[in-house]
Design a protein around this motif. Structure first.
Motif, PDB file in Angstrom:
ATOM      1  N   VAL A  61       1.021   4.030 -22.525  1.00 13.11           N
ATOM      2  CA  VAL A  61       1.643   2.706 -22.639  1.00 13.11           C
ATOM      3  C   VAL A  61       1.327   1.893 -21.392  1.00 13.11           C
ATOM      4  O   VAL A  61       1.491   2.390 -20.271  1.00 13.11           O
ATOM      5  N   ARG A  62       0.856   0.680 -21.611  1.00 16.03           N
ATOM      6  CA  ARG A  62       0.582  -0.208 -20.482  1.00 16.03           C
ATOM      7  C   ARG A  62       1.870  -0.892 -20.052  1.00 16.03           C
ATOM      8  O   ARG A  62       2.734  -1.220 -20.870  1.00 16.03           O
ATOM      9  N   ALA A  63       1.997  -1.082 -18.740  1.00 21.19           N
ATOM     10  CA  ALA A  63       3.199  -1.740 -18.217  1.00 21.19           C
ATOM     11  C   ALA A  63       2.831  -2.548 -16.986  1.00 21.19           C
ATOM     12  O   ALA A  63       1.951  -2.165 -16.207  1.00 21.19           O
ATOM     13  N   ASP A  64       3.511  -3.686 -16.852  1.00 19.10           N
ATOM     14  CA  ASP A  64       3.365  -4.482 -15.637  1.00 19.10           C
ATOM     15  C   ASP A  64       4.250  -3.868 -14.560  1.00 19.10           C
ATOM     16  O   ASP A  64       5.417  -3.553 -14.800  1.00 19.10           O
ATOM     17  N   SER A  65       3.692  -3.677 -13.389  1.00 17.91           N
ATOM     18  CA  SER A  65       4.456  -3.056 -12.310  1.00 17.91           C
ATOM     19  C   SER A  65       4.181  -3.785 -11.005  1.00 17.91           C
ATOM     20  O   SER A  65       3.382  -4.726 -10.945  1.00 17.91           O
ATOM     21  N   LYS A  66       4.852  -3.300  -9.962  1.00 18.32           N
ATOM     22  CA  LYS A  66       4.691  -3.899  -8.640  1.00 18.32           C
ATOM     23  C   LYS A  66       4.596  -2.790  -7.606  1.00 18.32           C
ATOM     24  O   LYS A  66       5.275  -1.765  -7.709  1.00 18.32           O
ATOM     25  N   VAL A  67       3.716  -2.991  -6.618  1.00 22.90           N
ATOM     26  CA  VAL A  67       3.578  -2.025  -5.533  1.00 22.90           C
ATOM     27  C   VAL A  67       4.785  -2.154  -4.608  1.00 22.90           C
ATOM     28  O   VAL A  67       5.047  -3.233  -4.065  1.00 22.90           O
ATOM     29  N   VAL A  68       5.512  -1.063  -4.418  1.00 15.84           N
ATOM     30  CA  VAL A  68       6.689  -1.099  -3.560  1.00 15.84           C
ATOM     31  C   VAL A  68       6.456  -0.372  -2.236  1.00 15.84           C
ATOM     32  O   VAL A  68       7.234  -0.527  -1.291  1.00 15.84           O
ATOM     33  N   ASP A  69       5.385   0.412  -2.170  1.00 18.06           N
ATOM     34  CA  ASP A  69       5.066   1.103  -0.921  1.00 18.06           C
ATOM     35  C   ASP A  69       3.640   1.629  -1.014  1.00 18.06           C
ATOM     36  O   ASP A  69       3.086   1.790  -2.112  1.00 18.06           O
ATOM     37  N   LYS A  70       3.030   1.890   0.122  1.00 18.10           N
ATOM     38  CA  LYS A  70       1.697   2.479   0.177  1.00 18.10           C
ATOM     39  C   LYS A  70       1.590   3.327   1.431  1.00 18.10           C
ATOM     40  O   LYS A  70       2.182   3.013   2.466  1.00 18.10           O
ATOM     41  N   PHE A  71       0.853   4.419   1.334  1.00 22.32           N
ATOM     42  CA  PHE A  71       0.703   5.288   2.497  1.00 22.32           C
ATOM     43  C   PHE A  71      -0.558   6.137   2.331  1.00 22.32           C
ATOM     44  O   PHE A  71      -1.080   6.312   1.227  1.00 22.32           O
ATOM     45  N   SER A  72      -1.043   6.638   3.444  1.00 23.27           N
ATOM     46  CA  SER A  72      -2.205   7.532   3.451  1.00 23.27           C
ATOM     47  C   SER A  72      -1.891   8.713   4.358  1.00 23.27           C
ATOM     48  O   SER A  72      -1.069   8.600   5.275  1.00 23.27           O
ATOM     49  N   TYR A  73      -2.562   9.826   4.133  1.00 23.57           N
ATOM     50  CA  TYR A  73      -2.319  11.027   4.941  1.00 23.57           C
ATOM     51  C   TYR A  73      -3.498  11.974   4.790  1.00 23.57           C
ATOM     52  O   TYR A  73      -4.344  11.826   3.900  1.00 23.57           O
ATOM     53  N   ASN A  74      -3.543  12.969   5.659  1.00 23.39           N
ATOM     54  CA  ASN A  74      -4.523  14.056   5.521  1.00 23.39           C
ATOM     55  C   ASN A  74      -3.806  15.383   5.738  1.00 23.39           C
ATOM     56  O   ASN A  74      -2.864  15.467   6.520  1.00 23.39           O
ATOM     57  N   ASP A  75      -4.256  16.393   5.022  1.00 25.12           N
ATOM     58  CA  ASP A  75      -3.615  17.709   5.081  1.00 25.12           C
ATOM     59  C   ASP A  75      -4.203  18.553   6.202  1.00 25.12           C
ATOM     60  O   ASP A  75      -5.431  18.663   6.330  1.00 25.12           O
ATOM     61  N   ASP A  76      -3.330  19.133   7.003  1.00 23.54           N
ATOM     62  CA  ASP A  76      -3.747  20.089   8.039  1.00 23.54           C
ATOM     63  C   ASP A  76      -4.800  19.531   8.978  1.00 23.54           C
ATOM     64  O   ASP A  76      -5.690  20.246   9.438  1.00 23.54           O
ATOM     65  N   TYR A  83      -5.048   8.643  -0.341  1.00 22.04           N
ATOM     66  CA  TYR A  83      -4.404   7.341  -0.420  1.00 22.04           C
ATOM     67  C   TYR A  83      -3.460   7.303  -1.620  1.00 22.04           C
ATOM     68  O   TYR A  83      -3.803   7.770  -2.705  1.00 22.04           O
ATOM     69  N   ARG A  84      -2.278   6.727  -1.393  1.00 23.41           N
ATOM     70  CA  ARG A  84      -1.257   6.661  -2.436  1.00 23.41           C
ATOM     71  C   ARG A  84      -0.590   5.284  -2.485  1.00 23.41           C
ATOM     72  O   ARG A  84      -0.385   4.637  -1.450  1.00 23.41           O
ATOM     73  N   LEU A  85      -0.272   4.864  -3.726  1.00 28.89           N
ATOM     74  CA  LEU A  85       0.525   3.664  -3.951  1.00 28.89           C
ATOM     75  C   LEU A  85       1.792   4.060  -4.694  1.00 28.89           C
ATOM     76  O   LEU A  85       1.737   4.868  -5.623  1.00 28.89           O
ATOM     77  N   LYS A  86       2.923   3.498  -4.287  1.00 28.99           N
ATOM     78  CA  LYS A  86       4.160   3.664  -5.036  1.00 28.99           C
ATOM     79  C   LYS A  86       4.383   2.406  -5.853  1.00 28.99           C
ATOM     80  O   LYS A  86       4.385   1.291  -5.310  1.00 28.99           O
ATOM     81  N   VAL A  87       4.542   2.583  -7.167  1.00 26.56           N
ATOM     82  CA  VAL A  87       4.712   1.437  -8.047  1.00 26.56           C
ATOM     83  C   VAL A  87       6.047   1.544  -8.788  1.00 26.56           C
ATOM     84  O   VAL A  87       6.542   2.646  -9.040  1.00 26.56           O
ATOM     85  N   ARG A  88       6.594   0.371  -9.140  1.00 26.70           N
ATOM     86  CA  ARG A  88       7.854   0.338  -9.899  1.00 26.70           C
ATOM     87  C   ARG A  88       7.598  -0.377 -11.220  1.00 26.70           C
ATOM     88  O   ARG A  88       7.003  -1.455 -11.249  1.00 26.70           O
ATOM     89  N   PHE A  89       8.041   0.229 -12.316  1.00 33.16           N
ATOM     90  CA  PHE A  89       7.863  -0.376 -13.636  1.00 33.16           C
ATOM     91  C   PHE A  89       9.072  -0.006 -14.495  1.00 33.16           C
ATOM     92  O   PHE A  89       9.820   0.927 -14.199  1.00 33.16           O
ATOM     93  N   THR A  99       4.401   7.617  -7.820  1.00 35.75           N
ATOM     94  CA  THR A  99       3.323   7.564  -6.829  1.00 35.75           C
ATOM     95  C   THR A  99       1.983   7.786  -7.536  1.00 35.75           C
ATOM     96  O   THR A  99       1.845   8.715  -8.335  1.00 35.75           O
ATOM     97  N   ILE A 100       1.033   6.922  -7.238  1.00 36.02           N
ATOM     98  CA  ILE A 100      -0.286   6.976  -7.876  1.00 36.02           C
ATOM     99  C   ILE A 100      -1.344   7.292  -6.835  1.00 36.02           C
ATOM    100  O   ILE A 100      -1.362   6.707  -5.751  1.00 36.02           O
ATOM    101  N   ARG A 101      -2.243   8.198  -7.178  1.00 34.61           N
ATOM    102  CA  ARG A 101      -3.398   8.484  -6.327  1.00 34.61           C
ATOM    103  C   ARG A 101      -4.458   7.413  -6.558  1.00 34.61           C
ATOM    104  O   ARG A 101      -4.837   7.138  -7.700  1.00 34.61           O
ATOM    105  N   VAL A 102      -4.949   6.810  -5.491  1.00 35.81           N
ATOM    106  CA  VAL A 102      -5.931   5.738  -5.609  1.00 35.81           C
ATOM    107  C   VAL A 102      -7.084   5.982  -4.629  1.00 35.81           C
ATOM    108  O   VAL A 102      -6.999   6.817  -3.725  1.00 35.81           O
ATOM    109  N   SER A 103      -8.154   5.220  -4.822  1.00 34.59           N
ATOM    110  CA  SER A 103      -9.295   5.289  -3.913  1.00 34.59           C
ATOM    111  C   SER A 103      -9.017   4.459  -2.666  1.00 34.59           C
ATOM    112  O   SER A 103      -8.059   3.673  -2.625  1.00 34.59           O
ATOM    113  N   SER A 104      -9.869   4.589  -1.668  1.00 35.03           N
ATOM    114  CA  SER A 104      -9.686   3.810  -0.436  1.00 35.03           C
ATOM    115  C   SER A 104      -9.840   2.319  -0.707  1.00 35.03           C
ATOM    116  O   SER A 104      -9.132   1.491  -0.103  1.00 35.03           O
TER     117      SER A 104
END
Length: 257
Positions: A61-76, A83-89, A99-104
């Motif tokens: 299902v498609r939904a209109d959403s909004k980015v409420v936060d974004k962050f990046s990290y590396n393991d160990d 890279y991650r985006l937090k979206v609200r819908f 939280t959605i995994r996205v490209s740089s």
């Protein structure tokens, strides 16, 4: 097992009959089972990821959403950044934040507050994708899944094949090798894998060198000037190993290994 140099140096003439030792059998079974288990798990995970994309394309299902936060990290402390985006819908009258995994590039494109279109599976809102999942998206996932599974399986097969090579090398030396007395020339300091012993010996009218990793099963503490028995191939003396390093195979009868 402790070794007696005189008995090793008086082995019967080659060819000799050899068999796997318990240590060799354990190594073969453990590494083959480990590699096959990882291969099966990798193929299963890739298949599940592709199936999820298919479900997203069919029932998403498609939904209109909004980015409420974004962050990046590396393991160990690795160089690979995630890279991650937090979206609200809104789904079924309830506001969802996922939280959605996205490209740089997508990470740089969207700022907090930016409107975005997402696709999600009803009842499984954790499965969220940026944009619309199409047949082309599924095809790309299938290609990537096959490539990733193939490369992973090929890589995992190298582990048991390397063990088979080591076992085969020891079996060849014990079956066809001749014995000689080698003199330890130097011992490298302790490292992560242990101490490396460098030695030399006379065979077939020439002086040959070799090296081996010292293990605790050796009957002597290696030191420069001490002697150790080695096995070498008559036609290729550079193919050699200390007798005490041959632990994966044994003689079928009357073995000192």
């Amino acid at each position: 097992m402790k070794y007696e140099q005189s008995r090793i140096l008086n082995l019967s003439d080659p060819p000799r009959r050899v068999r796997l030792s318990p240590a060799g059998m354990n190594a073969r079974v453990v590494f083959w089972l480990y590699s096959l288990t990882i291969i099966v798990m990798t193929v299963w995970i890739c298949a599940q990821c592709v199936e999820t994309e298919k479900q997203m394309e069919r029932h998403g299902v498609r939904a209109d959403s909004k980015v409420v936060d974004k962050f990046s990290y590396n393991d160990d402390g690795s160089d690979s950044v995630k890279y991650r985006l937090k979206v609200r819908f809104r789904e079924g009258g309830v506001w969802m934040i996922e939280t959605i995994r996205v490209s740089s590039d997508e990470y740089d494109e969207y700022e907090i507050g930016s409107p975005v279109v997402v696709t999600y599976l009803p009842g499984e809102e954790s499965h969220v994708r940026l944009g619309t999942v199409t047949a082309a998206t599924v095809a790309d996932a299938e290609v990537f899944g096959r490539q990733f599974a193939g490369l992973s399986c090929a890589g995992m097969m190298l582990i048991p094949l390397f063990i088979e090579y080591r076992i085969g090398r020891q079996a060849t030396l014990l079956r066809l090798g001749r014995t000689a007395t080698a003199t330890i020339e130097r011992v490298e300091p302790e490292r992560r894998k242990g101490r490396t012993v460098h030695y030399s010996f006379d065979a077939e009218g020439a002086r040959w060198k070799g090296q081996a990793l010292y293990v605790k099963t050796w009957s002597i503490d290696p030191a420069p000037g001490r002697t150790i028995p080695v096995l070498y191939l008559p036609r290729r003396p550079k193919k050699n190993l200390p007798a005490e390093s041959i632990v994966a195979v044994r003689l079928r009868a009357g073995s000192v290994f």
